[in-house]
Design an enzyme around this catalytic site. Structure first.
Site, PDB file in Angstrom:
ATOM      1  N   SER A   1       0.831  -1.200   0.000  1.00 38.91           N
ATOM      2  CA  SER A   1       0.000   0.000   0.000  1.00 38.91           C
ATOM      3  C   SER A   1       0.861   1.245   0.000  1.00 38.91           C
ATOM      4  CB  SER A   1      -0.901   0.024   1.241  1.00 38.91           C
ATOM      5  OG  SER A   1      -0.147   0.367   2.400  1.00 38.91           O
ATOM      6  N   ASP A   2       0.297   2.341  -0.498  1.00 32.06           N
ATOM      7  CA  ASP A   2       0.908   3.632  -0.234  1.00 32.06           C
ATOM      8  C   ASP A   2       0.758   3.889   1.265  1.00 32.06           C
ATOM      9  OD1 ASP A   2       2.103   6.118  -0.520  1.00 32.06           O
ATOM     10  OD2 ASP A   2       0.872   6.693  -2.239  1.00 32.06           O
ATOM     11  N   TRP A   3       1.517   4.835   1.788  1.00 26.85           N
ATOM     12  CA  TRP A   3       1.574   5.055   3.241  1.00 26.85           C
ATOM     13  C   TRP A   3       0.213   5.507   3.769  1.00 26.85           C
ATOM     14  CZ3 TRP A   3       5.350   2.829   1.448  1.00 26.85           C
ATOM     15  CH2 TRP A   3       6.534   2.589   2.131  1.00 26.85           C
TER      16      TRP A   3
ATOM     17  N   GLY B   1      -2.512   3.819   3.087  1.00 19.01           N
ATOM     18  CA  GLY B   1      -3.482   3.528   2.040  1.00 19.01           C
ATOM     19  C   GLY B   1      -4.209   2.204   2.178  1.00 19.01           C
TER      20      GLY B   1
END
Length: 698
Positions: free
Chosen positions: A265-267, A269
């Site tokens: 995931s993005d941070w 996310g």
């Protein structure tokens, strides 16, 4: 109302393809064979030796472990099983997160403007080596999101508005990074095309547009480049967050493309445990809100089968084996904090990217400087610094002294007198006075852009348009150098005699721009994006299409993104996609086409340098589909860059394989090649295609 709108977007552009008689459906492409099968086997063997606690530990990470760490997060290793820790570091334009001793590279836009996959591969390898030297075995790069709107705050991190150019560059950069035993993380999957409401906005988009516009670079990075990791986006796609999107991650990335590496995931996310795990996501960053204790509990209460967790861990380990992390251990980042990983070779490459990616937009006899030029006025606050993104993962420190434009020009000038003016707000009169006394005036201007905020306008900020107007009025031989994240408006264009798009050019900017101005090198770039004539051109002119209503954004334009939109609407941009001038002259001719072994087209064109100096031309091929395909314009399908001495010629090959003729069918939910006559158009930009022929597909 919302449901009918969503349905309309999903169906846009699909019906014309669905029922065409004789259309041939293409089989799903086989997943690229890696040393891959062996990597998966090793990963699964290791998973069988792990406890549930050990498995879950591999599926979430933390932020930096100490101040000034130089990376953005980590996943602990397992000493019992010999699994190395993962250190994940930004960013697309160089080693970020405050790391020192690294190269401040030109931005991704400059690399894209070079139209040279070989150069992109060299950049990827050099960048990967710097990440490795700092002990970072996961690079959070490249960013391959399509430039749907030129206002996007992260434009400088992305390559282009075109899927084919995007794909070629993505594949090359990934290969370069992973040649250094560093995992490349292609991001942000998918349809992450704006900063406004990026954490939650629901992108309502047709599947055809996803497959033809927004997915191709990810597919190329995975299947051709062999990317070991994919980062999901913050936004939703048709109602579901990207990290738990069963269609995008599960059906397409995992199923159709056969990706068996790490999905991270993005941070911040990740938004669920069960849905994200079952969709095909593997790693939550940072923290373990969903893939920590909650995941263990989901296994114990039967919501998630342990076999699903086994597969998630195997994905992470497969990425590690595939990139060589077990056999090529990197230094602990703590021990590499002060290590200088930049080098003379890297600085030379940065300079080369800046030169080859600079685009000459206008030249009325003022460039390069001739021997008659005895004095140059260097004007603008941007001449005294190195512009780069103001915030986020693309912000990179420099090693040693950055060469500002003024410093580079002064070092190169020799007997040419150099005078300067900072021009700061309200001092245009002073700048004009300095310019009036020189043979040439060069005005450096910059925008302000970065992660988290889109540009509200493409106009240059802080009175810079007025500065250019004043200088041009004082000196008719004025050149403007654009150090910007992307397109800008130019209300002064007809008042200046030269314009160079130099982008965010990195710490060697001054040396590169001096070489271009004095003619030691030629600007070899072509535009990777269309420059609009006004803020109202493109999706930015419609609130529901951009930036949306705070809840959703509707990609109603379907396939009409970038130059496709201008072709369909008949609007004239300021500068078209693919455009760029040279210090020499070229002609194109001898167009030849034959049918290839796969039924595609093998195209040949001869390019000749008819000018007086060495230069480069980018030969571009655009494919025009039959009307039934519903494509809004001819689309880029091949290109080749040729560097020729004066009087030299070269025949370039422009292969268009059969699958490049395919369009996505909503009815078939797959790629389809329509029989009929296709136009093959070859030229220098999307708006300059002098060579044309027909090609029949049975």
């Amino acid at each position: 109302m919302e449901m009918s709108r969503r349905l309309a977007v999903k169906l846009a552009g699909a019906a014309v393809v669905a029922m065409r008689p004789g259309a041939v459906a293409l089989p799903a492409p086989a997943h690229r064979p890696h040393a891959g099968d062996q990597a998966r086997h090793k990963a699964e063997e290791l998973v069988r030796r792990m406890t549930l606690d050990e498995k879950v530990t591999q599926l979430h990470g933390t932020g930096p472990q100490f101040p000034g760490a130089g990376y953005n997060g980590s996943i602990p290793g397992n000493s019992r099983l010999g699994i190395p820790a993962l250190y994940l570091a930004d960013g697309p334009n160089g080693v970020g997160n405050g790391a020192t001793g690294v190269t401040q590279w030109p931005g991704a836009k400059a690399l894209a403007a070079a139209w040279d996959p070989g150069l992109a591969r060299r950049y990827g390898a050099a960048y990967g080596a710097e990440q490795a030297g700092k002990g970072h075995n996961v690079a959070l790069a490249p960013c391959v999101n399509i430039l749907r709107v030129p206002n996007w705050g992260r434009s400088a991190e992305a390559f282009t508005e075109d899927p084919h150019l995007n794909s070629r560059l993505a594949e090359a950069v990934v290969e370069g990074i992973q040649s250094q035993y560093v995992i490349a993380t292609v991001k942000h999957f998918a349809a992450n095309n704006q900063e406004t409401d990026r954490m939650s906005v629901d992108v309502v988009v047709s599947r055809r547009a996803l497959h033809e516009i927004y997915f191709p670079a990810f597919r190329a990075a995975v299947q051709q480049g062999g990317a070991a990791a994919v980062m999901t986006a913050y936004n939703k796609i048709d109602g579901s967050y990207a990290s738990e999107n069963a269609y995008a991650v599960g059906q397409v990335l995992r199923g159709e493309w056969g990706f068996d590496g790490m999905v991270v995931s993005d941070w911040g996310g990740t938004h669920s445990t069960v849905a994200a795990a079952k969709a095909g996501s593997d790693v939550e960053m940072p923290g373990g809100t969903y893939f920590g204790t909650a995941l263990k509990n989901a296994v114990r209460n039967g919501e998630v089968a342990e076999s699903v967790v086994d597969g998630m861990v195997a994905d992470v380990l497969t990425a590690m084996f595939r990139a060589g992390l077990f056999d090529h251990r990197l230094p602990d980042p703590r021990s590499a904090l002060r290590t200088v990983v930049s080098s003379r070779e890297h600085l030379a490459l940065a300079r080369s990217i800046s030169v080859q990616g600079s685009v000459l937009l206008k030249n009325q006899g003022v460039l390069p400087f001739s021997g008659a030029v005895r004095s140059v006025a260097v004007i603008g606050e941007a001449a005294h610094r190195i512009p780069q993104p103001t915030y986020g993962s693309a912000t990179v420190n420099r090693t040693g002294t950055a060469i500002t434009p003024l410093a580079g020009i002064e070092a190169r000038a020799g007997t040419v007198k150099v005078v300067s003016s900072h021009d700061l707000l309200g001092r245009t009169t002073d700048a004009a006075a300095v310019a009036a006394k020189a043979d040439r005036a060069v005005v450096f201007v910059a925008d302000t852009a970065g992660e988290g905020t889109d540009r509200s306008t493409l106009a240059l900020p802080a009175g810079q348009n007025e500065l250019i107007e004043a200088v041009a009025a004082a000196n008719p031989n004025t050149v403007v150098v654009l150090n910007t994240s992307g397109a800008v408006l130019m209300p002064w264009l007809d008042k200046v005699r030269g314009v160079i798009a130099n982008w965010y050019a990195g710490q060697e900017q001054g040396a590169a721009i001096a070489a271009l101005l004095f003619g030691d090198a030629e600007p070899g770039g072509r535009l990777p994006e269309t420059f609009p004539a006004t803020d109202r051109q493109g999706p930015a002119g419609s609130g529901d299409r951009y930036p949306g209503d705070g809840v959703s954004v509707h990609y109603d334009e379907g396939l009409a993104v970038g130059y496709r939109r201008y072709h369909r609407s008949g609007q004239k941009p300021l500068f078209p996609f693919g455009f760029g001038l040279s210090y020499t002259r070229f002609t194109l001719g001898d167009l030849g086409i034959r049918t290839g072994a796969d039924g595609g087209a093998q195209v040949r064109v001869t390019v000749r340098n008819t000018g007086s100096r060495t230069g480069s031309e980018v030969v571009q091929l655009y494919l025009e589909h039959p009307d039934a395909a519903g494509e809004p314009s001819p689309v880029l399908k091949a290109f080749a860059k040729a560097t020729l001495a004066p009087g030299g010629s070269r025949t370039v090959e422009l292969p268009v394989p059969r699958d490049a003729f395919a369009v996505w069918s909503e009815e078939r939910q797959g790629w389809t090649v329509l029989p009929g006559r296709y136009g093959i158009h070859v030229g220098r930009s999307s708006a300059d295609l002098p060579l044309s022929a027909e090609f029949h597909v049975p």
